[in-house]
Structures are given as structure tokens and as C-alpha cells.
Scaffold this active site. Structure first.
Site, PDB file in Angstrom:
ATOM      1  CG  HIS A 180      -3.515   6.332   2.210  1.00  0.00           C
ATOM      2  ND1 HIS A 180      -4.248   5.195   2.450  1.00  0.00           N
ATOM      3  CD2 HIS A 180      -3.633   7.079   3.342  1.00  0.00           C
ATOM      4  CE1 HIS A 180      -4.790   5.245   3.658  1.00  0.00           C
ATOM      5  NE2 HIS A 180      -4.425   6.380   4.219  1.00  0.00           N
TER       6      HIS A 180
ATOM      7  CG  HIS B 290      -1.989   1.055   1.128  1.00  0.00           C
ATOM      8  ND1 HIS B 290      -2.823   1.193   0.038  1.00  0.00           N
ATOM      9  CD2 HIS B 290      -2.352   2.034   1.996  1.00  0.00           C
ATOM     10  CE1 HIS B 290      -3.652   2.198   0.234  1.00  0.00           C
ATOM     11  NE2 HIS B 290      -3.378   2.733   1.413  1.00  0.00           N
TER      12      HIS B 290
ATOM     13  CB  CYS C 121      -2.501   3.026  -3.340  1.00  0.00           C
ATOM     14  SG  CYS C 121      -1.703   1.388  -3.302  1.00  0.00           S
TER      15      CYS C 121
END
Length: 260
Positions: free
Chosen positions: A42, A30, A150
Site C-alpha cells: 500500500h 485506506h 493510496c
């Protein structure tokens, strides 16, 4: 920068850093942009880190960390994928890594998998933080783990670069790692089955790995090999996303790409 690991200490973080953390079994990472004051912006799928609407969700969601309620972070809005979290929530108990920019071709090819570095050059930190904050307010379109994830968000914040294919854009470095790895490994497996000696097995394995690394290199936004990589201002990007219009203009030879 490291060949085997991009792990960093929290104390070394600076506003504008592109950071990431691997999830369970290193299935995916991530990514986000550190903006200072222990905060990270994010991109998510309505507050969830991943989601494809396909069978692969079972693997991805099963590797997602269990979120512990945080008294610091504001719950994400259901229709807005760009969120701001404290560093602890972003990491969710994982290890902190910093994504590398302006790496050499040799280092890029030596990396074991995608989603850790790029040949692209980062813009100044103040530009990076400004883009991230702007997208926090106006969004980054619809989340798609294969096309607009992301990592794409963080790379765009750092460079202003996106990959455009008609009206679709995205596809970051970890996508070839999730999909391309098994696809490249398949020929090596077949070659191994028909190989009768260790030398042949080694050749097949090295060939598959080399093919995978070269494909990653060509796909990188900073390689200069892709004609569909364009630099877009954050205002222009969000305006076109909001209207559903996003079209790349083919520039004259030697001219920078632009979007209309």
C-alpha cells in the site's frame, strides 16, 4: 458485489485483490493490493496513512488507528511511501472490504459514496501483483491525499490507469467523497432553509444527492468521460516520476491514450 457493503472474509482474498478498510467514523478509507501470504502492498505518506499539510490533517490524523508494534512487518523507510505490511497491520483492527471493478453504471450511481468501486476493468491478477511489487521497489512519487493517494495507487496497480493534468496526476474516488459531499450538501441546505414544506425539502435533498452521484460518475477513471485518463506502463511511470517529467499526449480520435 454488494449495494450496501463490499465486506469480505479473509479466506476469500486472492492475490491481486484491491482491498480497503474504513477508519474511525468513516472519514476515509485506506487502500492496498493483497499479494498473497497475508501481505498487502500500500501507499503511504512516509509510512503514515494520511497527511496533507493543511487544516484537514486534524480530522484525518485523528481518525488514524493506533499502530501496535508488529514483529512481522519491516518499518517503512522515511523517503519511500510504498510499503508492504501484514494484513493485520493494514487493517489496524478495521473491517476488510474488497474494491469492486467493472461495476455497472446503475450500481456505481447507487453507491452512497466514492472509494468503493469503479467502472474501470481490472487487468489480470498477475499484472496487478507485478505492478505493486515493482512500485514497492521504485516508488509511486510523492504522496498527496488530494492528488496521489493510496486509492490512486491501488487503482493504478489494478488497471494501469492514471489521471494526468499537465504534470499532476491522481485524485481517487474518496476525494470527491471528502470534499464533494459537503460542497454538494451546501446548496441543499440553503434550499431547505427557504423551503416551507416537506415536499420542497425532499426535492432539494434528492437534487443534491443526484448531482453528487453524477459528478462522481463523470470523475471515475472508467467512465470514459475524462480525456485525461491514460494507461501507462509501470516502468514508464516510475522513470518519469524519478525525473520529474510526466506529460500526456493527446491521441488521434479513437486511439488509446499514451504518455511520453
Amino acid at each position: 458485489m454488494g449495494l450496501l457493503s463490499n465486506r469480505v472474509a479473509r479466506e476469500s482474498l486472492k492475490p491481486g485483490d484491491h482491498i480497503y478498510s474504513w477508519r474511525t467514523a468513516y472519514i476515509y478509507a485506506h487502500h492496498g493490493i493483497y499479494i498473497g501470504d497475508d501481505k498487502v502492498i500500500h501507499f503511504t505518506r512516509q509510512g503514515q496513512e494520511v497527511g496533507t499539510g493543511t487544516f484537514i490533517d486534524f480530522l484525518l490524523v485523528s481518525s488514524s488507528p493506533t499502530q501496535v508494534p508488529c514483529t512481522t512487518c519491516t518499518p517503512a523507510e522515511e523517503d519511500h511511501g510504498v510499503v508492504v505490511s501484514c494484513l493485520n497491520c493494514f487493517l489496524s483492527g478495521g473491517i476488510l472490504y474488497r474494491f469492486e471493478y467493472s461495476v455497472s453504471a446503475a450500481l456505481f450511481l447507487a453507491k452512497a459514496r466514492g472509494g468503493t468501486c469503479t467502472l474501470a476493468v481490472s487487468d489480470p491478477p498477475e499484472f496487478v501483483v507485478a505492478r505493486a511489487k515493482y512500485l514497492l521497489e521504485y516508488g509511486f512519487g510523492c504522496y498527496n491525499v488530494f492528488k496521489n493517494n493510496c486509492e490512486d495507487f491501488a487503482i493504478y496497480c489494478k488497471t494501469g490507469l492514471i489521471v494526468l493534468d499537465n504534470v499532476a496526476f491522481g485524485q481517487g474516488g474518496q476525494v470527491p467523497s471528502i470534499i464533494g459531499g459537503p460542497l454538494v450538501a451546501a446548496p441543499a441546505t440553503l434550499l431547505t432553509l427557504v423551503t416551507t414544506n416537506i415536499y420542497g425539502m425532499a426535492v432539494a435533498t434528492v437534487s443534491a444527492v443526484a448531482t453528487y452521484c453524477v459528478n462522481r460518475y463523470v470523475a471515475d477513471v472508467g467512465s470514459g468521460k475524462r480525456r485525461n485518463v491514460v494507461k501507462v506502463s509501470v516502468e514508464d511511470l516510475t522513470r518519469k516520476l524519478s525525473t520529474g517529467l510526466l506529460q500526456a499526449i493527446e491521441p488521434p480520435p479513437g486511439a488509446p491514450h499514451s504518455v511520453s
